[in-house]
Design a protein around this motif. Structure first.
Motif, PDB file in Angstrom:
ATOM      1  N   ARG A  53      35.270  35.680  83.987  1.00 56.46           N
ATOM      2  CA  ARG A  53      36.239  35.037  82.564  1.00 56.46           C
ATOM      3  C   ARG A  53      34.539  35.335  81.995  1.00 56.46           C
ATOM      4  O   ARG A  53      33.894  34.197  82.263  1.00 56.46           O
ATOM      5  N   ILE A  54      34.469  35.359  80.186  1.00 54.09           N
ATOM      6  CA  ILE A  54      33.558  35.400  79.466  1.00 54.09           C
ATOM      7  C   ILE A  54      33.822  35.026  78.877  1.00 54.09           C
ATOM      8  O   ILE A  54      34.960  35.687  77.942  1.00 54.09           O
ATOM      9  N   GLU A  55      33.350  33.956  77.611  1.00 54.89           N
ATOM     10  CA  GLU A  55      33.462  33.324  76.339  1.00 54.89           C
ATOM     11  C   GLU A  55      32.637  33.530  75.784  1.00 54.89           C
ATOM     12  O   GLU A  55      31.443  33.029  75.974  1.00 54.89           O
ATOM     13  N   LEU A  56      32.954  34.526  74.142  1.00 50.69           N
ATOM     14  CA  LEU A  56      31.728  34.309  73.473  1.00 50.69           C
ATOM     15  C   LEU A  56      32.014  33.097  72.130  1.00 50.69           C
ATOM     16  O   LEU A  56      33.291  33.159  71.799  1.00 50.69           O
ATOM     17  N   ALA A  57      31.063  32.002  71.956  1.00 48.48           N
ATOM     18  CA  ALA A  57      31.521  31.047  71.389  1.00 48.48           C
ATOM     19  C   ALA A  57      30.260  30.958  69.919  1.00 48.48           C
ATOM     20  O   ALA A  57      29.518  30.786  70.085  1.00 48.48           O
ATOM     21  N   ALA A  58      30.767  31.044  68.837  1.00 48.22           N
ATOM     22  CA  ALA A  58      29.994  30.359  67.689  1.00 48.22           C
ATOM     23  C   ALA A  58      29.356  29.297  67.683  1.00 48.22           C
ATOM     24  O   ALA A  58      30.169  28.436  68.559  1.00 48.22           O
ATOM     25  N   PRO A  59      28.045  29.378  67.255  1.00 47.38           N
ATOM     26  CA  PRO A  59      27.236  27.673  67.632  1.00 47.38           C
ATOM     27  C   PRO A  59      27.857  26.628  66.774  1.00 47.38           C
ATOM     28  O   PRO A  59      28.464  27.078  65.288  1.00 47.38           O
TER      29      PRO A  59
END
Length: 62
Positions: free
Chosen positions: A21-27
């Motif tokens: 699972r790949i997750e991209l999140a903004a800081p």
């Protein structure tokens, strides 16, 4: 044969849990770039004695 029919769905469920699972999140906080830069420079100009005398005599040139 019954054992094989039982383990096949169990194995499928176990392998489904291992999918990557790949997750991209903004800081949460903004990115801060600290740019404290001090720039100093010196300019040295060498002129011919004739030009230096001309500049002294004719100060209205510049």
């Amino acid at each position: 044969m019954k054992r094989q029919a039982f383990w096949l769905p169990v194995l499928a469920v176990m392998l489904a849990g291992c999918t990557p699972r790949i997750e991209l999140a903004a800081p949460q906080a903004p990115i801060t770039i600290n740019m404290n830069v001090k720039i100093e420079h010196e300019i040295h100009i060498k002129v011919d004695k004739d030009v230096e005398a001309l500049l002294k005599n004719r100060s209205d040139l510049f």
